[in-house]
Scaffold this motif. Structure first.
Motif, PDB file in Angstrom:
ATOM      1  N   GLU A 128       0.813  -1.218   0.000  1.00  0.00           N
ATOM      2  CA  GLU A 128       0.000   0.000   0.000  1.00  0.00           C
ATOM      3  C   GLU A 128       0.846   1.268   0.000  1.00  0.00           C
ATOM      4  OE1 GLU A 128      -3.658   2.010   2.530  1.00  0.00           O
ATOM      5  OE2 GLU A 128      -2.555   0.325   3.379  1.00  0.00           O
TER       6      GLU A 128
ATOM      7  N   ALA B 202       2.622   1.001  -4.174  1.00  0.00           N
ATOM      8  CA  ALA B 202       1.671   1.939  -4.784  1.00  0.00           C
ATOM      9  C   ALA B 202       2.281   3.330  -4.913  1.00  0.00           C
ATOM     10  CB  ALA B 202       0.384   1.995  -3.970  1.00  0.00           C
TER      11      ALA B 202
ATOM     12  N   HIS C 183       4.882   3.277  -7.805  1.00  0.00           N
ATOM     13  CA  HIS C 183       4.177   3.221  -9.088  1.00  0.00           C
ATOM     14  C   HIS C 183       3.496   4.551  -9.408  1.00  0.00           C
ATOM     15  CE1 HIS C 183       3.787  -1.461  -9.322  1.00  0.00           C
ATOM     16  NE2 HIS C 183       5.010  -1.032  -9.582  1.00  0.00           N
TER      17      HIS C 183
ATOM     18  N   ILE D 165      -2.084  -7.137  -1.540  1.00  0.00           N
ATOM     19  CA  ILE D 165      -3.323  -6.440  -1.875  1.00  0.00           C
ATOM     20  C   ILE D 165      -3.559  -6.673  -3.358  1.00  0.00           C
ATOM     21  CG2 ILE D 165      -4.470  -4.199  -2.027  1.00  0.00           C
ATOM     22  CD1 ILE D 165      -2.680  -3.305   0.332  1.00  0.00           C
ATOM     23  N   ASP D 166      -4.683  -7.315  -3.703  1.00  0.00           N
ATOM     24  CA  ASP D 166      -4.927  -7.726  -5.087  1.00  0.00           C
ATOM     25  C   ASP D 166      -4.800  -6.602  -6.096  1.00  0.00           C
ATOM     26  OD1 ASP D 166      -5.286 -10.372  -4.400  1.00  0.00           O
ATOM     27  OD2 ASP D 166      -7.458 -10.198  -4.236  1.00  0.00           O
ATOM     28  N   SER D 167      -5.198  -5.404  -5.730  1.00  0.00           N
ATOM     29  CA  SER D 167      -5.187  -4.293  -6.688  1.00  0.00           C
ATOM     30  C   SER D 167      -3.799  -3.681  -6.877  1.00  0.00           C
ATOM     31  CB  SER D 167      -6.175  -3.217  -6.247  1.00  0.00           C
ATOM     32  OG  SER D 167      -5.781  -2.689  -4.992  1.00  0.00           O
ATOM     33  N   ILE D 168      -2.851  -4.059  -6.026  1.00  0.00           N
ATOM     34  CA  ILE D 168      -1.494  -3.509  -6.110  1.00  0.00           C
ATOM     35  C   ILE D 168      -0.559  -4.627  -6.538  1.00  0.00           C
ATOM     36  CG2 ILE D 168       0.395  -2.413  -4.859  1.00  0.00           C
ATOM     37  CD1 ILE D 168      -1.763  -1.259  -2.963  1.00  0.00           C
ATOM     38  N   ARG D 169       0.047  -4.478  -7.700  1.00  0.00           N
ATOM     39  CA  ARG D 169       0.912  -5.511  -8.255  1.00  0.00           C
ATOM     40  C   ARG D 169       2.349  -5.005  -8.346  1.00  0.00           C
ATOM     41  NH1 ARG D 169      -2.250  -9.777  -8.818  1.00  0.00           N
ATOM     42  NH2 ARG D 169      -4.292  -9.439  -9.710  1.00  0.00           N
TER      43      ARG D 169
END
Length: 100
Positions: free
Chosen positions: A41, A45, A48, A65-69
């Protein structure tokens, strides 16, 4: 060497300011930099958000966290050199064969 803290900057990660100030202070473009951190997070994030690649160091205290790769994930700092080797073969000099 550079050391920045939230107290110096007035903003916590993932706010872009700490990342931008580090890049500016080192005179490095975001696309030339890699941020290594243990918080998806805050670290991944945030990096990026300013155009940097990010390596996530998995820790028990932070879950994926699935939305953060992240661009790569490692379980220990010793794995980072292998990631960098895969991204930029031949980058190492004799002095960079080991971390630490």
């Amino acid at each position: 060497d550079l050391c920045l803290s939230a107290a110096d900057i007035g903003h916590m990660k993932p706010h872009p300011l700490p990342f931008r100030l580090a890049l500016e202070s080192l005179d490095v473009k975001a696309e030339e930099a890699i941020f290594i951190g243990d918080s998806p997070e805050h670290d991944v994030a945030g990096a990026h958000g300013v155009g940097m690649r990010a390596i996530w160091v998995r820790r028990e205290s932070y879950a994926a966290i699935d939305s953060i790769r992240p661009d790569a994930a490692v379980d220990s700092l010793s794995e980072i050199l292998s990631v960098l080797d895969s991204w930029q073969p031949g980058w190492r000099t004799p002095q960079t064969t080991e971390l630490g």
